[in-house]
Write a protein that holds these residues in place. Structure first.
Motif: not given
Length: 529
Positions: A441-448
């Motif tokens: 999801y977006r939070d994990g994607f943006s963190t990566i």
């Protein structure tokens, strides 16, 4: 004596230029070598002594007198708006207020810069009228001295942060200028600013010109940062204005890295004479396509100004205080913090591959700085604090150990890109309530992307939404994530470059992110294309 040769010497010390005349190597015979060396050394010492005297005597006097003049500006600025209502200030001020106060502020402002050492303002070209060009765009924006360009432009209106209204004297000058104010904390503020710029730019000459620094922040004058579209939204003709400081020693540059305000002020005030060139280029009339597309309009004006300056036009811009560039559909940091973290750990003698990360996939585990030090086997408090600061902390000062595990895996260098992206997905993907599928999801994607490439989180969230539009889910599968990161040729090259810190690209290497920021980017679409 044999013919003398004078090699080019580029070394300099802060506040002092080691020029060819002051420091040179002479190709002479052995009999005269000692004499020449003594003469050169004494010349350097004498010049440096003169500079120290100027810095100790001239700079304090100049700065003191300049601050006195700055405070003398306040009565004129206050008088122009005294007694006027907010409704009256929505229209341009005319009559005696404009005549007396405008000329007073203009004269004192010129005196202010004169006292700081700007003895000459050389103007080239001709400034267009309000009807010919309602908007002026000035570049490169390299220093807090750049407002000097307002003087030959007859004090046009400016755009400034609303927070500056609370600064003594500066706030009064902004009210005097009837500046367009934008608040970074109010999302609706930007929309109001756009409407106000359009209203003034299309007033048919009723309002004075509006001046923009379209780069939005200061750089080192080596290249033009990407222009922001705000100055071009109205779709009216603009006049480019070039700012140059053709001095033998660059004391004015005030960029995101380098000397601070006080040092730049002291170095500039220590020079006997500083010169600024202001050049008005021909008015740029937008095409129909440009008037409808502010970004295209901004890119083409940037290209014209870069050609006139003889420097590259880049895709580099600032998101907050972070310099980023656009590569494909990504915004990435010019220098990711991952590289700096690697230097810190290497200096501490730590090999990332020797650390047992032990992060649990799909679940966050928050750790303190003390536990972080134990996990990484670090003992030096300064090193621990420096390394810990590279990770995002929550309100309690804790970091997610998955962030640490992914960063260490990327720095290890023993994993292939496919293995690393699989690990990133496993760490941050979430289980679905129905079925065995895990999605990112977006939070994990943006963190990566933030950890590996230094991408600003808001830009990464926007990109995630665009990638998810192709499917029916709100998350990305492992296959979709690797299609984006590894199977797109441009993104694959970007991931490969950024995730191999031992092979940090040289600024001059073609295709490297730094090279892109130095100007080797695709030229923007031109008029009529």
């Amino acid at each position: 004596m044999e013919e003398l040769t004078r090699p080019k010497v580029e070394n300099y010390a802060p506040g002092f230029c080691w020029t060819e005349e002051l420091f040179m190597e002479w190709d002479v015979g052995e009999e005269e070598e000692a004499s020449v060396a003594h003469s050169t050394s004494s010349t350097v010492v004498d010049a440096f002594t003169r500079f120290c005297l100027l810095g100790a005597l001239l700079a304090p006097i100049r700065v003191l007198l300049a601050f006195i003049v700055l405070f003398l500006l306040w009565p004129f600025a206050w008088l122009q708006v005294a007694g006027l209502t907010e409704e009256q200030l929505q229209e341009p001020i005319t009559g005696w207020r404009k005549t007396v106060c405008h000329n007073g502020v203009l004269g004192l402002s010129r005196l202010l810069f004169f006292l700081l050492g700007f003895l000459r303002i050389r103007v080239r070209g001709q400034r267009a009228s309000c009807l010919q060009a309602p908007v002026l765009v000035a570049a490169p924006h390299s220093t807090f001295f750049d407002p000097i360009v307002l003087l030959p432009c007859d004090l046009p209106k400016v755009v400034s942060r609303a927070e500056n209204l609370s600064v003594p004297v500066i706030g009064a000058l902004l009210r005097f200028n009837q500046a367009i104010l934008v608040s970074r904390h109010d999302p609706a503020s930007r929309r109001r600013v756009v409407e106000e710029v359009r209203r003034r730019a299309t007033s048919g000459g009723k309002w004075p010109q509006v001046l923009f620094f379209p780069e939005g922040t200061c750089s080192n004058k080596k290249a033009l940062l990407k222009f922001k579209p705000g100055a071009f939204i109205a779709g009216v003709p603009v006049q480019p204005v070039l700012i140059r400081y053709p001095n033998s020693l660059d004391t004015t540059s005030w960029a995101w890295r380098g000397p601070g305000v006080l040092k730049v002020l002291w170095l500039t005030a220590s020079q006997p004479c500083s010169i600024v060139d202001v050049e008005f280029l021909p008015v740029y009339h937008p095409s129909l396509e440009e008037s409808r597309d502010p970004t295209l309009y901004a890119n083409n004006v940037q290209r014209v100004m870069a050609q006139a300056l003889g420097i590259p036009a880049t895709e580099c811009e600032f998101v907050g205080s972070l310099p980023v560039i656009v590569v494909g559909r990504l915004k990435v940091a010019l220098e990711p913090q991952l590289w700096e973290l690697r230097r810190v750990l290497r200096k501490a003698g730590l090999s990332p591959g020797c650390v047992d990360a032990g992060a649990e996939p799909g679940r966050s585990r928050m750790i303190s700085q003390e536990e972080f030090a134990r996990q990484l086997q670090l003992s030096d408090p300064q090193t621990v604090a420096g390394a810990f600061s590279y990770f995002q902390q929550d309100a309690n000062g804790l970091v997610d150990f998955r962030d640490v595990a992914l960063a260490l895996a990327a720095l290890d260098g023993n994993r292939s890109l496919e293995e690393l992206t699989c690990l990133a997905f496993e760490l941050f993907a979430e289980e679905q309530t129905e079925g065995p599928t895990r999605l990112l999801y977006r939070d994990g994607f943006s963190t990566i992307l933030h950890l590996l490439l230094g991408s600003p989180r808001p830009a990464a969230v926007t990109l995630h939404a665009e990638l998810c539009q192709a499917g029916s889910c709100q998350g990305l599968s492992l296959c979709q994530f690797q299609d984006f990161s590894l199977r797109d040729p441009l993104h694959e090259k970007l991931f490969s470059t950024y995730l191999r810190p031992s092979q940090i690209p040289n600024a001059s290497s073609p295709g490297s992110p730094t090279a892109r920021a130095n100007g080797t980017v695709q030229a923007p679409k031109q008029k009529g294309d």
